[in-house]
Write a protein that holds these residues in place. Structure first.
Motif, PDB file in Angstrom:
ATOM      1  N   MET B   1       0.875  -1.092   0.078  1.00 32.47           N
ATOM      2  CA  MET B   1       0.212   0.038   0.093  1.00 32.47           C
ATOM      3  C   MET B   1       0.934   1.149  -0.114  1.00 32.47           C
ATOM      4  SD  MET B   1      -3.171   0.747   2.522  1.00 32.47           S
ATOM      5  CE  MET B   1      -2.281   0.376   3.848  1.00 32.47           C
ATOM      6  N   ARG B 314      -3.988   3.267  13.777  1.00 27.15           N
ATOM      7  CA  ARG B 314      -3.399   4.338  12.498  1.00 27.15           C
ATOM      8  C   ARG B 314      -3.447   3.505  11.332  1.00 27.15           C
ATOM      9  NH1 ARG B 314       2.945   5.914  12.449  1.00 27.15           N
ATOM     10  NH2 ARG B 314       2.698   6.771  10.400  1.00 27.15           N
ATOM     11  N   ASP B 318      -4.945   5.640   8.356  1.00 29.96           N
ATOM     12  CA  ASP B 318      -4.135   5.707   7.127  1.00 29.96           C
ATOM     13  C   ASP B 318      -4.711   5.022   6.044  1.00 29.96           C
ATOM     14  OD1 ASP B 318      -2.630   7.507   8.409  1.00 29.96           O
ATOM     15  OD2 ASP B 318      -1.042   6.210   8.876  1.00 29.96           O
ATOM     16  N   GLY B 319      -5.026   3.871   6.098  1.00 28.83           N
ATOM     17  CA  GLY B 319      -5.825   2.992   4.925  1.00 28.83           C
ATOM     18  C   GLY B 319      -6.915   3.572   4.309  1.00 28.83           C
TER      19      GLY B 319
END
Lengths: 367, 510
Positions: B1, B314, B318-319
């Motif tokens: 990612m 997180r 963040d994903g």
């Protein structure tokens, strides 16, 4: 994953140099400012304290300032999460005043403060709710209500939490648009804030059938449930002041865990929140506001707060229960007996695990 | 990612300040009686309140506006130590997911609140037959799917309001009953994609979003904080029934500061929470008070809404950002019109190359980037697409083209801009914009008035393509300002900060 990429190394070197220069300047500035801050020939001694946020209004109250000055003290108080105090450099401070025994003991060990520590006042954890939410809980056997206060049945609540019960599954909730999603008590982050940790202390005690966690195996047994209580909440506030303000401002969660002192102080100012209901968990934990003296002045102040009748009276005005006698609290809150369970009738105190066990429990719950 | 790119602007400003290329006064230097506050940009509307507090207490606030993610990075890196005396973001929720940054905060005190909301044109509300009190996110989604609703929102990677909006929408549309998980986000992806098809405007700041909305005239709604939407005339402000994320603006003191500074922060907090100031805040900024004795300003509906939990880890936060940028949102399409005239020779060209090379770490999946270097005329037109299956090769090609840039010729700004508009058809479903970087005045080709006429002759769709000019070297501010105003863009100043910083800031608008 979120590193700032290839740019940083070269920047860091330069920043390092700049920071070093700034740091030297900063130290000098701090020393100068510190001197400025000292007493200026008045009769009072300046005492520096780091306190839990829930006591900020007490120390900021002009009457408290006056009462302390009459006894020869000027208190400069800074707030910090009770558990976060461990991370602060307390050099130059006279006392730390966290909101519970466990972090106080840890600080006392670290700074070699003599036991016993003064505990001037305490306050139980309670849940604030609006009437609609409280009535839905009562209709579903999770709470018992009278007027503006009630009792939250912790065992039933923990069962509901274990099953991921949602508000939609509770009868009567459809009348209130805001009552959807998983049923939970909103608390503070148990790793940094005392009330969040005390919540786990009380909940794990109930979940273990009335046994206080004392070993890894005990923590193991309740860990999945504790984890559930915390993770459903997502990001948590780091102070009880913040969760309470969110509730007051109308944002937020239907059931919020706060200190009784916050509610009592609000009522004392005649500033009710509309249709407020105060639910006392049938098993709750007390926040024992404990002084950790770092200097002799700090200890004298702690003792003064515990014994001086005027300061005890003022503590009550801010919603705290002075140690040793319930008479002052009961008398002062007579007008709000509909909201407050003055004698804590029917409320059991869960013993709080040692700070090491509690830390471990909190860490695994947030995990 | 791939990560959502975040560049620490202040860090770069510091770098430029140290490199001796642009000597100037350090705006971050400490000053007695002044609190240097790292703040969310929406707090610009607090100026009258802060002026009053300065009068009452003598405490002056000097804000530096920054997006939440950048600010949190700065704290985590330790770069904020000594440069800022306090932190004042819309929310500390994201900060708490970063222990390295959270450790820098000693105490935080919420001073006001505002929930995420959707502001819809009154006429659209009628057309849709909406009753504001009954609107849910699912209904908003249906209106978008039926082609009956378009909206603008800020970039979640750069603005707190965008981030809070993204979390609200993802929580509601995923049907998550508690804090979002990775699985919830994955499950909701198809619906979210559809939802973000309706997004017609993106912006790095709430202020420009409002301006662009008014100028465009064809966008039906804006997603932002209630307080921002209440300030824009003609919008019906709706808090969706199924829940919102609320900003509570915690004023936070920092561990790296001295006791005297923290005492000033405490006094500022106390002043902000006093009854008269709380009243002023709600009346002037449409935010909600946090003291029980002050009622929210008239027009702020007090019926309750569920508070949607902010992600607790997180990786989820963040994903979600990552999938918004690289998958959920409409892709961006940009022409970089780059001055490589003779005057760029040497250091300037080197800085342009390095800024562009850095920027390649920042392009999103599916993004189309065209490089259009010019001198006396456009020298070449090279287009690259960041293919999600193989993002590296597109980015490598951009870097190779950047490396090959050479400086020569005169400066044909307007002729080159016209060429950029010609290149950009309006056949594709993208956020389309032009970036213009020049270090001098127009010396060749079409004149300003020619370009004005050219622009006036464009079709409506193409007139919606904004130009974001960057002031650099000896470029002419009024000339570039005119281009920004004419096309609905915004001027960025690389003479104050750095070229890297300007390119990076523009990302929020692409």
């Amino acid at each position: 994953m979120l590193g700032s990429g290839r740019k940083l190394p070269r920047v860091r070197r330069i920043v390092g140099i700049v920071l070093a220069v700034l740091l030297i300047g900063g130290v000098v500035a701090a020393v100068a400012a510190g001197r400025d801050n000292g007493d200026k020939g008045t009769a009072t001694k300046t005492v520096r304290a780091v306190i839990g946020s829930e006591k900020a209004e007490f120390f900021g109250d002009p009457d408290v300032v006056k009462a302390l000055a009459a006894k020869g003290y000027t208190v400069r108080a800074e707030t910090s999460g009770s558990w976060a105090m461990e991370g602060l450099d307390l050099k130059g401070y006279d006392l730390a005043f966290p909101s519970s025994q466990a972090p106080a003991d840890e600080l006392a060990a670290k700074y070699k403060a003599r036991q016993p520590l003064p505990v001037p006042f305490y306050s139980p954890l309670v849940v604030v709710a609006h009437r609609g939410a409280a009535e839905v809980l009562a209709a579903n056997g999770l709470a018992a209500l009278e007027k503006h206060r009630g009792t939250l049945k912790m065992a039933a609540y923990l069962d509901a939490a274990a099953e991921d019960r949602t508000w939609q599954q509770l009868k009567g909730s459809e009348k209130y648009g805001e009552l959807t999603g998983t049923l939970y008590l909103a608390s503070t982050d148990p790793e940094s804030s005392n009330s969040g940790a005390l919540y786990l202390a009380a909940a794990s005690y109930v979940a273990a059938g009335g046994k206080v966690a004392a070993s890894d195996a005990d923590v193991d047994r309740t860990a999945p449930l504790m984890r559930k209580l915390v993770t459903v909440q997502g990001a948590q506030q780091s102070s009880t002041d913040a969760t309470f303000r969110d509730f007051v401002s109308g944002a937020g969660n239907p059931l919020v865990l706060v200190y009784e002192s916050q509610v009592a102080a609000l009522l004392a100012e005649q500033k009710g929140v509309d249709d407020l209901v105060v639910l006392y968990p049938d098993t709750t934990a007390n926040s024992d506001h404990t002084v950790v003296p770092l200097t002799d002045e700090g200890r004298s102040l702690g003792e003064l707060l515990s014994t001086d009748p005027e300061l005890r009276e003022l503590a009550v005005r801010h919603g705290f229960r002075p140690q040793g006698s319930t008479a002052e609290f009961t008398r002062a809150t007579a007008a709000h007996a509909d909201y407050l369970n003055q004698k804590l009738t029917g409320i059991r105190q869960a013993p709080v695990p040692t700070s090491e066990v509690l830390h471990d429990m909190a860490r695994r719950a947030r995990g | 990612m791939r990560r959502v790119p975040i560049l620490v602007l202040a860090l770069l400003a510091l770098l430029t300040a140290c490199s001796g290329q642009e000597k100037r006064e350090d705006p971050a230097a400490p000053e007695a009686g002044t609190l240097r506050v790292l703040a969310s940009s929406e707090l610009g509307d607090m100026t009258p309140v802060l002026d009053r507090i300065e009068k009452d207490t003598g405490i002056k606030v000097r804000p530096t506006y920054m997006g939440t993610l950048d600010a949190v990075d700065l704290l985590a890196e330790g770069t904020a130590d000594e440069r800022y005396d306090a932190l004042w973001l819309a929310s500390n929720d994201y900060l708490r997911l970063r222990p390295d940054a959270a450790r820098k905060v000693v105490s935080e005190t919420p001073v006001m609140s505002s929930p995420v909301a959707i502001g819809v044109k009154a006429s659209t509300v009628l057309e849709l037959g909406w009753q504001p009190e009954n609107v849910t996110w699912a209904r908003v989604e249906r209106a978008v799917r039926d082609g009956k609703l378009t909206y603008g929102m800020t970039d979640p990677a750069r603005s707190n309001s965008g981030f809070a909006t993204l979390v609200s929408v993802a929580s509601a549309l995923s049907g998550a009953q508690s804090a979002l998980t990775d699985a919830d986000v994955t499950k909701a992806t198809p619906r979210l994609k559809e939802f973000f098809q309706g997004q017609r405007l993106t912006s790095g700041s709430s202020g420009w979003l409002a301006t662009a909305y008014q100028r465009r005239g064809t966008v039906d709604a804006l997603l932002n904080y209630e307080s921002v939407l209440k300030g824009i005339p003609g919008l019906t402000v709706i808090r969706p029934r199924d829940g919102v994320v609320t900003a509570d603006y915690p004023l936070s003191s920092l561990a790296a500061t001295g006791a005297a500074t923290r005492e000033d922060v405490r006094r500022l907090t106390e002043a902000l929470r006093s009854e008269p100031v709380q009243r002023l805040i709600t009346d002037r900024t449409h935010r909600r008070p946090v003291v029980a004795s002050v009622a929210p300003a008239t027009g702020l509906d007090t019926t309750r809404r569920r508070e949607l939990p902010f992600p607790g880890s997180r990786s989820v936060a963040d994903g979600l950002l990552d999938s918004y940028e690289n998958d959920l949102r409409r892709p961006s399409r940009t022409v970089y019109v780059l001055d490589t005239s003779g005057s760029m020779k040497g250091d300037r060209l080197a800085r342009l190359k390095s800024a562009l090379a850095d920027l390649t770490g920042d392009f999103r999946d599916r993004e189309e980037v065209t490089l259009m270097p010019f001198g006396s005329e456009v020298k070449s037109v090279r287009t690259h697409v960041v293919d999600p299956a193989d993002p590296k090769s597109g980015l490598a090609a951009i870097r190779a083209d950047t490396n090959a840039l050479t400086a020569n010729g005169d400066t044909a700004i307007y002729t080159s801009l016209e060429k950029a508009y010609d290149h950009l058809g309006t056949d594709r479903d993208t956020f389309t914009s032009i970036v213009l970087m020049t270090d001098g005045e127009n010396t060749a080709g079409a004149e300003a008035k020619d370009f004005d006429a050219f622009y006036a002759g464009l079709g409506t769709d193409r007139r919606h393509i904004p130009v974001f000019p960057i002031l650099f070297g000896d470029s002419d501010r009024s000339e570039l300002e005119h281009i920004a105003d004419l096309t609905g863009g915004r001027l960025f100043d690389a003479r104050q900060g750095s070229l890297d910083g300007a390119f990076e800031e523009i990302r929020g608008y692409q």
